[in-house]
Scaffold this motif. Structure first.
Motif: not given
Lengths: 115, 116
Positions: B80-91
């Protein structure tokens, strides 16, 4: 916060050479793991280690791989004769032994390049 | 053997919006743990959230929450409330409680792009 530390962060080696990757797990953790991730691919399990012996190993973990806990703090992965396809990020991980030790904590990885 | 499937290779989200990542797994066990790990460009594996299978309540960690559907063997992650720092690969990852080493089995990953 305690963390798993790995050295080296990056190593370049000639094909056929031996490589040792080192890890210092979190101090009260007794289950240790090695995983690898080839660039662009999923993280793959290599081996788990407990009580000074291998608990489980994958098909990837063949005779050219070995693990060792040479002292009370280090946990090492040795690749005897590296191949080009061994180029990958190698992650060390650890967790507590008790039943609720449900989280496996990862180090920052050692990037191995075989040329 | 357990398998973990992430069907979305990549997801894009606008900053401050919500994105949901899907994960399904295959197991015959009743007790296990599920995890979401984040891998930023530095390639470190960072734990985001975990769920014990015996718990019916969905886990929540700040802006991250899961929708755990045990019968459907589904474990989605909502950011929720996505931030630029959330950009990544998620496993997504599964951990058995029965196997000797209790290893993690990972899905193929979902790349999250966050647009400013």
């Amino acid at each position: 916060e305690p963390e798993v530390t790995q050295t080296p962060s990056h190593q370049v080696t000639q094909m056929g050479q031996e490589v040792i990757l080192r890890c210092v797990p979190i101090s009260n953790h007794l289950y240790f793991y090695w995983y690898r991730q080839i660039l662009g691919q999923k993280v793959e399990f290599l081996v788990s280690f407990y009580n000074n012996e291998i608990s489980e190993k994958s098909e990837i973990f063949d005779d050219q791989f070995s693990v060792e806990r040479p002292d009370g703090s280090n946990f090492t992965l040795k690749i005897r004769s590296t191949k080009l396809e061994d180029s990958a990020m190698y992650f060390c991980a650890s967790r507590e032994v008790y039943l609720g030790g449900n989280t496996i904590y990862f180090g920052e990885g050692s990037w191995l390049t075989v040329v | 053997a357990q398998t973990v499937t992430q069907s979305q290779p990549e997801m894009s989200v606008q900053e401050a919006e919500t994105v949901t990542l899907s994960c399904t797994y295959d197991t015959s066990e009743s007790d296990y743990y599920l995890f979401w790990y984040k891998q930023p460009p530095s390639r470190q594996m960072i734990l985001v959230i975990r769920q014990e299978a015996y718990k019916q309540q969905n886990a929540t960690e700040n802006r991250f929450s899961v929708n755990f559907q045990k019968a459907a063997k589904s474990f989605s992650l909502k950011i929720s409330d996505s931030q630029l720092g959330d950009a990544a690969m998620y496993f997504c990852a599964y951990r058995s409680l029965k196997a000797a080493g209790n290893k993690l089995t990972f899905g193929g990953g979902t790349r999250v792009l966050v647009k400013p």
